[in-house]
Design a protein around this motif. Structure first.
Motif, PDB file in Angstrom:
ATOM      1  N   THR A  97      -1.380 -11.849  -2.730  1.00 62.42           N
ATOM      2  CA  THR A  97      -2.190 -10.987  -3.595  1.00 62.42           C
ATOM      3  C   THR A  97      -1.572 -10.861  -4.978  1.00 62.42           C
ATOM      4  OG1 THR A  97      -2.977  -9.737  -1.680  1.00 62.42           O
ATOM      5  CG2 THR A  97      -3.197  -8.689  -3.829  1.00 62.42           C
ATOM      6  N   ILE A  98      -0.267 -10.674  -5.026  1.00 66.02           N
ATOM      7  CA  ILE A  98       0.421 -10.594  -6.313  1.00 66.02           C
ATOM      8  C   ILE A  98       0.304 -11.918  -7.069  1.00 66.02           C
ATOM      9  CG2 ILE A  98       2.668 -10.299  -7.424  1.00 66.02           C
ATOM     10  CD1 ILE A  98       1.202  -7.755  -6.331  1.00 66.02           C
ATOM     11  N   GLN A  99       0.345 -13.031  -6.341  1.00 61.91           N
ATOM     12  CA  GLN A  99       0.199 -14.326  -6.994  1.00 61.91           C
ATOM     13  C   GLN A  99      -1.190 -14.480  -7.605  1.00 61.91           C
ATOM     14  OE1 GLN A  99       2.829 -16.496  -7.404  1.00 61.91           O
ATOM     15  NE2 GLN A  99       1.381 -17.356  -8.890  1.00 61.91           N
ATOM     16  N   GLU A 100      -2.210 -13.896  -6.961  1.00 60.11           N
ATOM     17  CA  GLU A 100      -3.558 -13.932  -7.531  1.00 60.11           C
ATOM     18  C   GLU A 100      -3.582 -13.241  -8.890  1.00 60.11           C
ATOM     19  OE1 GLU A 100      -7.179 -13.624  -4.768  1.00 60.11           O
ATOM     20  OE2 GLU A 100      -5.621 -12.521  -3.682  1.00 60.11           O
ATOM     21  N   ILE A 101      -2.894 -12.111  -9.001  1.00 65.47           N
ATOM     22  CA  ILE A 101      -2.820 -11.418 -10.293  1.00 65.47           C
ATOM     23  C   ILE A 101      -2.116 -12.288 -11.327  1.00 65.47           C
ATOM     24  CG2 ILE A 101      -1.922  -9.404 -11.523  1.00 65.47           C
ATOM     25  CD1 ILE A 101      -2.149  -7.835  -8.914  1.00 65.47           C
ATOM     26  N   LYS A 102      -0.993 -12.869 -10.934  1.00 65.36           N
ATOM     27  CA  LYS A 102      -0.230 -13.700 -11.866  1.00 65.36           C
ATOM     28  C   LYS A 102      -1.026 -14.933 -12.281  1.00 65.36           C
ATOM     29  CE  LYS A 102       4.313 -12.165 -10.281  1.00 65.36           C
ATOM     30  NZ  LYS A 102       5.581 -12.523  -9.614  1.00 65.36           N
ATOM     31  N   ASP A 103      -1.754 -15.530 -11.346  1.00 66.73           N
ATOM     32  CA  ASP A 103      -2.593 -16.686 -11.669  1.00 66.73           C
ATOM     33  C   ASP A 103      -3.690 -16.300 -12.656  1.00 66.73           C
ATOM     34  OD1 ASP A 103      -1.071 -18.224  -9.968  1.00 66.73           O
ATOM     35  OD2 ASP A 103      -2.517 -18.213  -8.324  1.00 66.73           O
ATOM     36  N   PHE A 104      -4.296 -15.128 -12.423  1.00 69.34           N
ATOM     37  CA  PHE A 104      -5.335 -14.641 -13.341  1.00 69.34           C
ATOM     38  C   PHE A 104      -4.758 -14.456 -14.742  1.00 69.34           C
ATOM     39  CE2 PHE A 104      -7.279 -11.002 -15.489  1.00 69.34           C
ATOM     40  CZ  PHE A 104      -8.602 -11.412 -15.575  1.00 69.34           C
ATOM     41  N   ASP A 105      -3.614 -13.782 -14.824  1.00 72.00           N
ATOM     42  CA  ASP A 105      -3.000 -13.535 -16.132  1.00 72.00           C
ATOM     43  C   ASP A 105      -2.576 -14.837 -16.810  1.00 72.00           C
ATOM     44  OD1 ASP A 105      -3.428 -10.867 -15.771  1.00 72.00           O
ATOM     45  OD2 ASP A 105      -1.322 -10.322 -15.489  1.00 72.00           O
ATOM     46  N   ASP A 106      -2.057 -15.781 -16.028  1.00 70.37           N
ATOM     47  CA  ASP A 106      -1.664 -17.072 -16.597  1.00 70.37           C
ATOM     48  C   ASP A 106      -2.875 -17.824 -17.149  1.00 70.37           C
ATOM     49  OD1 ASP A 106       0.965 -16.627 -15.994  1.00 70.37           O
ATOM     50  OD2 ASP A 106       1.039 -17.987 -14.274  1.00 70.37           O
ATOM     51  N   GLN A 107      -3.966 -17.788 -16.411  1.00 71.27           N
ATOM     52  CA  GLN A 107      -5.159 -18.538 -16.810  1.00 71.27           C
ATOM     53  C   GLN A 107      -5.699 -18.059 -18.151  1.00 71.27           C
ATOM     54  OE1 GLN A 107      -8.317 -18.476 -13.918  1.00 71.27           O
ATOM     55  NE2 GLN A 107      -9.679 -19.733 -15.163  1.00 71.27           N
ATOM     56  N   TYR A 108      -5.612 -16.732 -18.382  1.00 70.79           N
ATOM     57  CA  TYR A 108      -6.190 -16.168 -19.597  1.00 70.79           C
ATOM     58  C   TYR A 108      -5.135 -15.712 -20.607  1.00 70.79           C
ATOM     59  CZ  TYR A 108     -10.467 -16.427 -16.914  1.00 70.79           C
ATOM     60  OH  TYR A 108     -11.525 -16.883 -16.174  1.00 70.79           O
ATOM     61  N   TYR A 109      -3.862 -16.144 -20.399  1.00 74.15           N
ATOM     62  CA  TYR A 109      -2.777 -15.836 -21.337  1.00 74.15           C
ATOM     63  C   TYR A 109      -2.615 -14.328 -21.527  1.00 74.15           C
ATOM     64  CZ  TYR A 109      -3.620 -20.752 -22.732  1.00 74.15           C
ATOM     65  OH  TYR A 109      -3.821 -22.107 -22.766  1.00 74.15           O
ATOM     66  N   ILE A 110      -2.693 -13.601 -20.454  1.00 75.24           N
ATOM     67  CA  ILE A 110      -2.604 -12.145 -20.519  1.00 75.24           C
ATOM     68  C   ILE A 110      -1.163 -11.705 -20.305  1.00 75.24           C
ATOM     69  CG2 ILE A 110      -3.230  -9.998 -19.340  1.00 75.24           C
ATOM     70  CD1 ILE A 110      -5.967 -11.283 -18.773  1.00 75.24           C
ATOM     71  N   GLN A 111      -0.713 -10.831 -21.195  1.00 73.33           N
ATOM     72  CA  GLN A 111       0.605 -10.219 -21.056  1.00 73.33           C
ATOM     73  C   GLN A 111       0.421  -8.715 -20.858  1.00 73.33           C
ATOM     74  OE1 GLN A 111       2.290 -11.805 -24.799  1.00 73.33           O
ATOM     75  NE2 GLN A 111       3.793 -12.883 -23.527  1.00 73.33           N
ATOM     76  N   ARG A 112       1.036  -8.205 -19.815  1.00 77.96           N
ATOM     77  CA  ARG A 112       0.905  -6.780 -19.497  1.00 77.96           C
ATOM     78  C   ARG A 112       2.201  -6.046 -19.839  1.00 77.96           C
ATOM     79  NH1 ARG A 112      -3.777  -6.082 -16.527  1.00 77.96           N
ATOM     80  NH2 ARG A 112      -4.672  -8.069 -15.865  1.00 77.96           N
ATOM     81  N   PRO A 113       2.096  -4.793 -20.253  1.00 70.98           N
ATOM     82  CA  PRO A 113       3.299  -4.038 -20.621  1.00 70.98           C
ATOM     83  C   PRO A 113       3.975  -3.365 -19.423  1.00 70.98           C
ATOM     84  CG  PRO A 113       1.362  -2.738 -21.112  1.00 70.98           C
ATOM     85  CD  PRO A 113       0.865  -4.068 -20.611  1.00 70.98           C
ATOM     86  N   TYR A 114       3.674  -3.836 -18.229  1.00 72.79           N
ATOM     87  CA  TYR A 114       4.288  -3.299 -17.023  1.00 72.79           C
ATOM     88  C   TYR A 114       4.439  -4.430 -16.014  1.00 72.79           C
ATOM     89  CZ  TYR A 114      -0.656  -3.213 -15.666  1.00 72.79           C
ATOM     90  OH  TYR A 114      -1.957  -3.573 -15.423  1.00 72.79           O
ATOM     91  N   LEU A 115       5.298  -4.225 -15.037  1.00 75.34           N
ATOM     92  CA  LEU A 115       5.535  -5.236 -14.009  1.00 75.34           C
ATOM     93  C   LEU A 115       4.372  -5.308 -13.033  1.00 75.34           C
ATOM     94  CD1 LEU A 115       9.311  -4.564 -13.174  1.00 75.34           C
ATOM     95  CD2 LEU A 115       8.365  -6.432 -14.551  1.00 75.34           C
ATOM     96  N   ILE A 116       4.134  -6.509 -12.533  1.00 75.63           N
ATOM     97  CA  ILE A 116       3.125  -6.705 -11.497  1.00 75.63           C
ATOM     98  C   ILE A 116       3.810  -6.591 -10.140  1.00 75.63           C
ATOM     99  CG2 ILE A 116       1.494  -8.330 -10.478  1.00 75.63           C
ATOM    100  CD1 ILE A 116       0.663  -7.165 -13.188  1.00 75.63           C
ATOM    101  N   ASP A 117       3.275  -5.726  -9.297  1.00 74.84           N
ATOM    102  CA  ASP A 117       3.883  -5.498  -7.994  1.00 74.84           C
ATOM    103  C   ASP A 117       2.820  -4.989  -7.035  1.00 74.84           C
ATOM    104  OD1 ASP A 117       5.824  -5.398  -6.085  1.00 74.84           O
ATOM    105  OD2 ASP A 117       6.807  -3.592  -6.833  1.00 74.84           O
TER     106      ASP A 117
END
Length: 275
Positions: A97-117
């Protein structure tokens, strides 16, 4: 981020993606934040809203289920007490599930100001009608498997608000990722909640909230009809044309058509298992 509904206690934010809702309910006792999502700017708008209404209340962060789009804003509210079902807390596949978030962010070049967990759950919902009372605010929870195995409903009793997660949407038919029979039983539970709790506001995870009791009941019956028609289609006792026409009647029918095919596959798996 757009606001699709607001009254003196409840604000429903609507994401640009999948018309996903994020709800903030404010009383003098608590601030309840539900499934904050998707894009960083959208989550920042929710944070700003919470901060503006913060007068020292206890903050609670409710996750209706573990789909990645519903947990993506977890660490944006580190001070909040988290609430979810037992199934959510102990489920396997957290890393995926966490990898799905990271894949989504990678695909759209999204940087978040908090850790994904994956969320750590402070208050675990184990049974129907489990209730939390904080001052004059009372919230009752119900297990809601079917869409996923770990779903949960919440009713904010003093506000007559029903938080339904990924059920009873006006823009989606049922997405059955767990089990169709469990889904049907959860719909029965939703009907009982609407009837007995005098619900004044129904909030789905995607699409528009409604204050209309008839609309709530119509969504229930449409969901039931779809599952039964799906079951008949798979057992070859129903009409594919009628079911397909129902699917095609929705907006975004290409994507929903893909979800319909996944539902058919799920129903065939269940049929094979039960035969």
């Amino acid at each position: 981020m757009s606001v699709q509904y607001e009254d003196h206690s409840v604000t429903i934010f609507e994401s640009a993606l999948h018309q996903t809702t994020s709800t903030v309910a404010v009383t003098k006792d608590v601030i309840i934040i539900v499934d904050p999502t998707w894009l960083p700017e959208e989550i920042q708008a929710i944070q700003k809203h919470v901060n503006e209404r913060d007068s020292g209340q206890r903050k609670y962060l409710l996750f209706t289920h573990s789909d990645f789009d519903h947990i993506i804003g977890y660490n944006a509210f580190p001070e909040a007490v988290t609430i979810a079902s037992r199934g959510f807390a102990v489920r396997s596949g957290k890393k995926e599930t966490i990898q799905e978030i990271k894949d989504f962010d990678d695909q759209y070049y999204i940087q978040r100001p908090y850790l994904i967990d994956y969320p750590k759950v402070d208050i675990i919902i184990d049974y129907d009608e489990q209730t939390i009372d904080i001052g004059e605010t009372s919230v009752t929870f119900y297990l809601a498997p079917g869409h996923q195995a770990d779903g949960v409903f919440a009713v904010i009793n003093n506000l007559n608000v029903f938080i339904a997660g990924d059920y009873l949407s006006d823009i989606e038919f049922p997405f059955i990722h767990h089990n169709s029979e469990a889904y049907s039983r959860t719909l029965d539970k939703a009907e009982k909640i609407i009837g007995e709790k005098e619900i004044g506001l129904l909030i789905p995870g995607h699409g528009k909230a409604t204050t209309d009791i008839k609309e709530m009941k119509d969504r229930l019956e449409d969901s039931r009809w779809y599952i039964e028609a799906l079951r008949k289609e798979v057992s070859e006792t129903g009409s594919y044309d009628v079911l397909q026409a129902f699917v095609d009647s929705f907006s975004f029918s290409r994507y929903l058509g893909e979800m319909h095919q996944e539902n058919l596959q799920q129903m065939r798996k269940e049929e094979k298992k039960n035969s």
